[in-house]
Design an enzyme around this catalytic site. Sequence first.
Site, PDB file in Angstrom:
ATOM      1  N   ASN A 103      35.131   1.511  -3.146  1.00  0.00           N
ATOM      2  CA  ASN A 103      34.424   0.366  -2.575  1.00  0.00           C
ATOM      3  C   ASN A 103      32.972   0.429  -3.026  1.00  0.00           C
ATOM      4  OD1 ASN A 103      33.507  -1.759  -0.922  1.00  0.00           O
ATOM      5  ND2 ASN A 103      33.110  -0.361   0.774  1.00  0.00           N
ATOM      6  N   GLY A 104      32.481  -0.649  -3.628  1.00  0.00           N
ATOM      7  CA  GLY A 104      31.099  -0.668  -4.093  1.00  0.00           C
ATOM      8  C   GLY A 104      31.008  -1.212  -5.498  1.00  0.00           C
ATOM      9  N   TYR A 116      27.761  -9.316   8.497  1.00  0.00           N
ATOM     10  CA  TYR A 116      28.993 -10.077   8.257  1.00  0.00           C
ATOM     11  C   TYR A 116      30.227  -9.238   7.926  1.00  0.00           C
ATOM     12  CZ  TYR A 116      32.275 -13.206   5.824  1.00  0.00           C
ATOM     13  OH  TYR A 116      33.389 -13.885   5.413  1.00  0.00           O
ATOM     14  N   GLY A 127      38.878  -7.332   2.225  1.00  0.00           N
ATOM     15  CA  GLY A 127      39.390  -7.770   0.930  1.00  0.00           C
ATOM     16  C   GLY A 127      40.763  -8.377   1.054  1.00  0.00           C
ATOM     17  N   CYS A 143      35.226  -3.820  -0.479  1.00  0.00           N
ATOM     18  CA  CYS A 143      36.661  -3.580  -0.407  1.00  0.00           C
ATOM     19  C   CYS A 143      36.922  -2.683   0.787  1.00  0.00           C
ATOM     20  CB  CYS A 143      37.168  -2.897  -1.684  1.00  0.00           C
ATOM     21  SG  CYS A 143      36.995  -3.882  -3.184  1.00  0.00           S
TER      22      CYS A 143
END
Length: 501
Positions: free
Chosen positions: A103-104, A260, A30, A2
């Site tokens: 995030n995670g 990526y 996201g 995210c």
Amino acid sequence: MCGIVGVVTKPQERAALSLYDALLMIQHRGQDAAGIATCDGSRLYLEKDNGLVRDVFNQSQMTHLLGNMGVGHCRYPTAGSSNCTEAQPFYVNSPYGLVLAHNGNLTNTKELTEELFTNDLRHLNTNSDSEVLLNIFAHELTVRGRLRLSEEDIFAAISKVHQRCHGAYAAVGMILGYGVVAFRDPKGIRPLIIGKRQDPGGFVSYMAASESVALTANGYTVMRDVEPGECVIFDLAGNFYSRQCAENPKLHPCLFEYVYLARPDSIIDGVSVYKSRLRMGESLAEKIVREWSDIHFDVVIPVPDTSRTSALPIAHALDIKYREGFIKNRYIGRTFIMPGQDERRNSIRKKLSPIPLEFKDKTVLLVDDSIVRGNTSQQIVQMARDAGAKKVYMASAAPPVRYPNVYGIDMPASYELIAHGRNETQIAKEIGADGVIYQDLKDLEESVRQGNESQIDICEGSCFNGKYITGNVDAKYLREIEMSRNDSAKSQYQLPLPMAK
């Protein structure tokens, strides 16, 4: 994966505008949902919904997001549903009023959920591990029992968070009437970077975000990354505090961020994402020269956009033409982060269109950043053949993805990964290519570590080697997340995205 951002600006400035601009810069992290929470004195203002940042926030909503501090989030779902109830940031009113964007992925969510209910007497409203993280933080602040909060109380609470929470987490939190908190797990798996901006009047504004581009786009000077296990605080008076809150922290950044996830113009943990991708291309070119010298390639064609950087040094090293053979539709999102196989498959041919003259009667070397589920590669190879290619080979800047990712990337089920249980010959047959060429893991690791060898110990690459850096992931846990997070499970939750407002 995210995108998160938190900011404290000067009293006369609107934090929401900076948060909006920052989220636009990290929208690639996201596309499922977005949210912004701000604070004006002690009052909370919160807007969030499914959709892209530009669709979720209209002029009226931005006008109502008052205050000079806040946090923002753009969501890519790896667990739970993709409806707006799990859009972030999350809020709890006790103690003080707390907001969190995360995030995670926590790897002990089930145990923590039980502890929160039976021991901490806290209620959860969603299935999101981010709400679990918020409530653990809130409970640890509560047990401090302070009417007036200090930085010492926050550091003590984050120390407890590190002791209780396992997995990957980079988070920004807002404490109403006090300031913004940013912290990172003791392994530093997910990125978090901080910057500052001194205004003409002398006030120093601070921002923390997932990637450096969110800071620089808002005129902030990058200070440094949040260290693994560290907590930093920006209060409303413009003060900056930081402290290491974990025992034995070590930096193990996620390799897939560089392959990526991140933008090429970002700097993560002192490593240029762009330069790391150039090095990936150089090492992959060396492997092609070493092991594929009997194949004469006519042209190197990248699969836009991420692989362009790696494809350039490959074409240079092989001394063959580099050509743009696919045109990308800019109005289709990143297919990898779409929440479900059907959505990904239906979007690929809408996303890419071949230029036939670059393929006709040629032996083509396609270069992509990675091959995960194989649905994208399969259709791209077929497009190349339909455009007249004589032979089609696929090169991947990353090694084979054979294992689930449990740290916030949507690779939960091993059977959904095309490389799981297959060798390179079998993978090539599955995607319809004449051959596949994968990066070696040691070369990928070196491509990243070379940018910051003094700090990076071992990179997190569990999806390539099956070694989980947090040490608390076993076969039982992998089976559980496979059942709860695979595409079949997600399809039960899918709701249509809202129309643009």
